[in-house]
Design an enzyme around this catalytic site. Sequence first.
Site, mmCIF file in Angstrom:
data_model
loop_
_atom_site.group_PDB
_atom_site.id
_atom_site.type_symbol
_atom_site.label_atom_id
_atom_site.label_comp_id
_atom_site.label_asym_id
_atom_site.label_seq_id
_atom_site.Cartn_x
_atom_site.Cartn_y
_atom_site.Cartn_z
ATOM 1 N N CYS A 135 60.860 46.745 31.472
ATOM 2 C CA CYS A 135 61.716 45.713 32.303
ATOM 3 C C CYS A 135 61.110 44.435 32.562
ATOM 4 C CB CYS A 135 61.637 46.703 33.679
ATOM 5 S SG CYS A 135 62.793 45.971 34.948
ATOM 6 N N ARG A 157 56.166 42.641 38.078
ATOM 7 C CA ARG A 157 55.207 43.371 38.394
ATOM 8 C C ARG A 157 54.855 44.410 37.279
ATOM 9 N NH1 ARG A 157 58.165 45.830 43.373
ATOM 10 N NH2 ARG A 157 59.775 45.943 41.885
ATOM 11 N N HIS A 172 59.831 52.049 34.988
ATOM 12 C CA HIS A 172 58.951 51.975 36.251
ATOM 13 C C HIS A 172 59.658 52.386 37.409
ATOM 14 C CE1 HIS A 172 60.498 48.177 38.171
ATOM 15 N NE2 HIS A 172 60.787 48.058 37.173
ATOM 16 N N CYS A 229 62.413 50.727 40.345
ATOM 17 C CA CYS A 229 63.177 49.593 39.711
ATOM 18 C C CYS A 229 64.455 49.086 40.434
ATOM 19 C CB CYS A 229 63.430 50.134 38.223
ATOM 20 S SG CYS A 229 64.348 48.985 37.169
ATOM 21 N N ASP A 286 60.848 43.106 35.248
ATOM 22 C CA ASP A 286 60.123 43.061 36.723
ATOM 23 C C ASP A 286 58.768 42.484 36.465
ATOM 24 O OD1 ASP A 286 58.734 44.024 38.932
ATOM 25 O OD2 ASP A 286 60.364 45.108 39.302
HETATM 26 CO CO CO Z 1 62.652 47.393 36.844
#
Ligand code: CO
Length: 212
Positions: A42, A46, A98, A101, A44
């Site tokens: 992803c 993080r 994750h 999400c 993302d």
């Molecule tokens: Co995500």
Amino acid sequence: MKSYEKLLLENKAWAAEKISGNPEFFNRLSHVQTPEFLWIGCSDSRVPANEITNTQPGEIFVHRNIANMVVHTDVNLLSVLDYAVNHLKVKHIIVCGHYGCGGIKASMTSNDYQAVLNMWLRNIKDVYRHNREELDGIEDTDKRADRLSELNVMEQVVRLSQTTIVQNAWLHRNEPHLHGWIYGLKDGLITPLIELKAGSKIDPLYRYDNII
Ligand code: CO
């Protein structure tokens, strides 16, 4: 100092640190990359692939998009997959989702995110629809989203196995093996969900018998 200038400054410090540990670090990397893994994760911020697996530059070939999707009409994903499988000859492909999400959560709402994002999120809605009975039975919204994250990872791994690229490689070199993992933002731990070893059974609807 501007926020982005700090990035450039930190980059200088990082490069100096790498060279002090191993003077040949960049010399070696500039000549060849032979990663064993393709990571589909992803976007993302993080969930940085190298950091959470404690790997170094050169070890993982990475593709990231919202909610770690394998969309069969996504030329970007397919180019990365083709290059990783047919040129780098990676041994493993890891789809890593994750918990928590944002893309998964957004796909569960009826909110209009405008044409482009709606188009992308519909791919996740399809995964929800295929698992509607199980997901509708989970009352807590966060838990339902986390389960959808897991089901989504497993679906993307299956989608990888449906591609000609993967089926071709399975036939000719019995690799790569496909893995579906999920990462926990709260504890930093990765949990494996599914593994499709090269040569795993593929739904005949998606299997090509006459691959050259
Ligand atoms: Co995500």
